[in-house]
Design an enzyme around this catalytic site. Structure first.
Site, PDB file in Angstrom:
ATOM      1  NE  ARG A  59      -7.123   5.061   1.986  1.00  0.00           N
ATOM      2  CZ  ARG A  59      -7.458   4.584   2.467  1.00  0.00           C
ATOM      3  NH1 ARG A  59      -9.575   4.914   2.950  1.00  0.00           N
ATOM      4  NH2 ARG A  59      -7.789   3.544   3.019  1.00  0.00           N
TER       5      ARG A  59
ATOM      6  CE1 TYR B 261     -12.784  -8.390   1.628  1.00  0.00           C
ATOM      7  CE2 TYR B 261     -10.755  -8.971   0.332  1.00  0.00           C
ATOM      8  CZ  TYR B 261     -11.766  -7.899   1.384  1.00  0.00           C
ATOM      9  OH  TYR B 261     -11.006  -7.177   2.079  1.00  0.00           O
TER      10      TYR B 261
ATOM     11  CG  ASP C  19      -8.068  -3.827  -5.039  1.00  0.00           C
ATOM     12  OD1 ASP C  19      -8.124  -3.031  -4.101  1.00  0.00           O
ATOM     13  OD2 ASP C  19      -8.986  -4.403  -4.983  1.00  0.00           O
TER      14      ASP C  19
ATOM     15  NE  ARG D 176      -4.000  -1.226  -0.659  1.00  0.00           N
ATOM     16  CZ  ARG D 176      -5.047  -1.809   0.083  1.00  0.00           C
ATOM     17  NH1 ARG D 176      -5.130  -1.699   1.657  1.00  0.00           N
ATOM     18  NH2 ARG D 176      -5.631  -2.765   0.147  1.00  0.00           N
TER      19      ARG D 176
HETATM   20  O1  CP3 Z   1       0.396   0.283  -3.388  1.00  0.00           O
HETATM   21  C1  CP3 Z   1      -0.036  -0.695  -3.153  1.00  0.00           C
HETATM   22  O2  CP3 Z   1      -0.317  -1.910  -2.496  1.00  0.00           O
HETATM   23  C2  CP3 Z   1      -0.854  -1.839  -4.705  1.00  0.00           C
HETATM   24  C3  CP3 Z   1      -1.937  -1.671  -4.531  1.00  0.00           C
HETATM   25  C4  CP3 Z   1      -3.153  -2.259  -4.186  1.00  0.00           C
HETATM   26  C5  CP3 Z   1      -4.184  -1.803  -3.825  1.00  0.00           C
HETATM   27  N1  CP3 Z   1      -4.700  -3.067  -3.022  1.00  0.00           N
HETATM   28  C6  CP3 Z   1      -5.450  -0.705  -4.250  1.00  0.00           C
HETATM   29  C7  CP3 Z   1      -5.962  -0.574  -2.935  1.00  0.00           C
HETATM   30  C8  CP3 Z   1      -2.466  -3.395  -3.720  1.00  0.00           C
HETATM   31  C9  CP3 Z   1      -1.439  -4.606  -3.857  1.00  0.00           C
HETATM   32  C10 CP3 Z   1      -3.417  -4.087  -3.614  1.00  0.00           C
HETATM   33  C11 CP3 Z   1      -4.114  -5.188  -2.980  1.00  0.00           C
HETATM   34  C12 CP3 Z   1      -5.101  -5.568  -2.380  1.00  0.00           C
HETATM   35  N2  CP3 Z   1      -6.692  -5.394  -1.951  1.00  0.00           N
HETATM   36  C13 CP3 Z   1      -5.060  -6.831  -1.154  1.00  0.00           C
HETATM   37  C14 CP3 Z   1      -4.154  -7.377  -0.825  1.00  0.00           C
HETATM   38  C15 CP3 Z   1      -3.512  -6.439  -0.286  1.00  0.00           C
HETATM   39  C16 CP3 Z   1      -3.632  -6.230   1.642  1.00  0.00           C
HETATM   40  O3  CP3 Z   1      -3.993  -5.315   1.704  1.00  0.00           O
HETATM   41  O4  CP3 Z   1      -4.201  -7.446   2.311  1.00  0.00           O
HETATM   42  C17 CP3 Z   1      -6.514  -6.795  -0.662  1.00  0.00           C
HETATM   43  C18 CP3 Z   1      -7.411  -7.352   0.782  1.00  0.00           C
HETATM   44  C19 CP3 Z   1      -7.513  -5.575  -0.703  1.00  0.00           C
HETATM   45  C20 CP3 Z   1      -9.055  -5.065  -0.594  1.00  0.00           C
HETATM   46  C21 CP3 Z   1      -8.924  -3.812  -0.545  1.00  0.00           C
HETATM   47  N3  CP3 Z   1      -9.108  -3.082  -1.398  1.00  0.00           N
HETATM   48  C22 CP3 Z   1      -9.027  -3.449   0.426  1.00  0.00           C
HETATM   49  C23 CP3 Z   1      -8.639  -4.556   2.002  1.00  0.00           C
HETATM   50  C24 CP3 Z   1      -9.048  -2.423   0.689  1.00  0.00           C
HETATM   51  C25 CP3 Z   1      -9.248  -0.952   1.306  1.00  0.00           C
HETATM   52  C26 CP3 Z   1     -10.127  -0.642   2.571  1.00  0.00           C
HETATM   53  C27 CP3 Z   1      -9.696   0.841   2.646  1.00  0.00           C
HETATM   54  O5  CP3 Z   1      -9.998   1.731   2.352  1.00  0.00           O
HETATM   55  O6  CP3 Z   1      -9.038   0.926   3.379  1.00  0.00           O
HETATM   56  C28 CP3 Z   1      -9.040  -2.084  -1.107  1.00  0.00           C
HETATM   57  C29 CP3 Z   1      -8.957  -0.459  -1.341  1.00  0.00           C
HETATM   58  C30 CP3 Z   1      -7.955   0.045  -1.853  1.00  0.00           C
HETATM   59  N4  CP3 Z   1      -7.415  -1.250  -2.755  1.00  0.00           N
HETATM   60  C31 CP3 Z   1      -6.831   0.908  -1.506  1.00  0.00           C
HETATM   61  C32 CP3 Z   1      -6.249   1.013  -2.729  1.00  0.00           C
HETATM   62  C33 CP3 Z   1      -4.852   1.954  -2.139  1.00  0.00           C
HETATM   63  C34 CP3 Z   1      -7.303   2.718  -1.128  1.00  0.00           C
HETATM   64  C35 CP3 Z   1      -8.861   2.949  -0.486  1.00  0.00           C
HETATM   65  C36 CP3 Z   1      -8.613   4.340  -1.830  1.00  0.00           C
HETATM   66  O7  CP3 Z   1      -7.584   4.520  -1.834  1.00  0.00           O
HETATM   67  O8  CP3 Z   1      -9.387   3.988  -2.046  1.00  0.00           O
END
Ligand code: CP3
Length: 344
Positions: A27, A149, A72, A23
């Site tokens: 944000r 999920y 994602d 991540r």
């Molecule tokens: O910088 C990076 O790591 C690359 C981008 C990335 C995202 N998602 C973008 C994202 C990666 C590698 C993921 C993988 C992902 N997505 C996982 C596996 C990694 C982990 O954290 O365990 C999982 C479980 C997801 C599903 C998902 N998507 C979650 C749990 C969330 C977070 C919810 C939140 O708002 O905190 C997302 C949304 C998401 N995907 C964000 C990002 C940067 C954050 C929200 C946003 O910017 O809108």
């Protein structure tokens, strides 16, 4: 090219321990928040130039040794016929969750060229923008984490629906896991063909299982995902959280690098895994909210436990938190680089 990351994946010596963060393009970066104010997460992923810009941000601002494609784990599921949204602050929400044979039967196999062409375009655009500065990591969700999920409909704590289906309806479970592993294998191969330098398989929630259930219900499918990359000479990272008791099982499933969380000391984890694999981790993301002395002490402890052994990639045990001060992250990157450079 800064090849510290690739060298560590191969357990080769380099000038300093490589660092990157899960991540890292999120944000906690003000530049990211500015872009997110104007575009949704999915919009960023579907616009190659914007995606390349976001993916590259942490390389420029933090000095990390690898970039991870901004995408994602849910994106390829759209091509399999799943309808979902990514809700702010919650993560993926499935619009009609899968809980019976009929709904799983309707899932179709991913065709990357027509279903996720934007991912491949984003990889090309990112490689161009990175201009060989650091390697690019591609990724997918592991079958268990994706299945959780799809069945629960959203993130949960206990995974009751997931485990209930796993225990009660073997036919549906195995069909779902088989379909997910086939499509994710195909997806990773397509990312490699498009130019990623390494891949990470995210099994974020697999730590909710016992080692025996991991063995029966998950291992064959994660193994299937990795088997799609057998003939590719790129490093494969296998990530999970809460996996301290199942590392040997995860190793059987595959991977060159194992990414662990903070619940197990890194030297204990490496001893369990064996020294024929590389290791990634394992600072608690919350440590980055502490004072700089404590951050340095915790990082120092990890580096001391690793000692002079090559094959360590410094990372967190899970994703960076949105409230993390950027300055703390930059200082941590510098500390790991400077300390390990001086040591060698
Ligand atoms: O910088 C990076 O790591 C690359 C981008 C990335 C995202 N998602 C973008 C994202 C990666 C590698 C993921 C993988 C992902 N997505 C996982 C596996 C990694 C982990 O954290 O365990 C999982 C479980 C997801 C599903 C998902 N998507 C979650 C749990 C969330 C977070 C919810 C939140 O708002 O905190 C997302 C949304 C998401 N995907 C964000 C990002 C940067 C954050 C929200 C946003 O910017 O809108």
């Amino acid at each position: 090219m800064n090849d510290r990351f690739i060298k560590a994946c191969r357990r080769e010596r380099s000038d300093a321990t490589p660092v990157w963060f899960m991540r890292q393009a999120g944000r906690f970066l003000p530049e990211y928040r500015k872009i997110r104010n104007k575009h949704s997460l999915i919009d960023i992923c579907k616009d190659a130039e914007l995606c390349a810009e976001v993916t590259t941000l942490p390389v420029d601002t933090l000095g990390v040794d690898a970039a991870i494609l901004f995408a994602d784990i849910m994106l390829p599921l759209e091509g399999m016929g799943v309808k979902f949204e990514i809700a702010d602050g919650t993560g993926p929400v499935i619009l009609s969750s899968l809980n019976n044979l009929q709904s799983v039967n309707s899932l179709i196999t991913l065709e990357p060229d027509s279903d996720v062409p934007y991912v491949m375009e984003a990889i090309s655009a990112t490689k161009k923008l990175l201009d060989s500065r650091v390697p690019l990591i591609g990724f997918c969700g592991a079958p268990f984490t994706l299945a959780s999920y799809l069945i629960e409909g959203h993130r949960t704590r206990e995974f009751v629906k997931t485990k209930k289906l796993m225990y009660r309806d073997h036919e549906t479970w195995h069909l779902l896991m088989d379909k997910l592993s086939t499509s994710m294998g195909i997806y990773l191969r397509a990312q490699v063909n498009a130019g990623v330098d390494a891949v990470q398989v995210f099994d974020s929630w697999v730590g909710c299982l016992s080692p025996a259930d991991y063995h029966t219900y998950v291992l064959p499918y994660s193994q299937q995902v990795f088997s799609y990359l057998k003939d590719r000479a790129i490093p494969r990272i296998h990530f999970g959280t809460g996996t301290a008791t199942m590392l040997e099982e995860m190793k059987q499933a595959g991977g060159d690098v194992f990414s662990i969380d903070w619940r197990i000391p890194i030297d204990v984890a490496w001893q369990k895994l064996g020294y024929d694999v590389a290791i990634q981790g394992n600072l608690d993301p919350v440590v980055l909210l502490a004072e700089s002395d404590l951050i340095r002490a915790k990082a120092f402890d990890i580096l001391t436990r690793v000692g002079n052994r090559s094959g360590h990639i410094f990372n967190l045990g899970h994703g960076i938190l949105p409230e993390t001060p950027q300055e703390n992250v930059r200082q941590l990157v510098d500390f790991v680089h400077e300390y390990t450079k001086a040591r060698d």
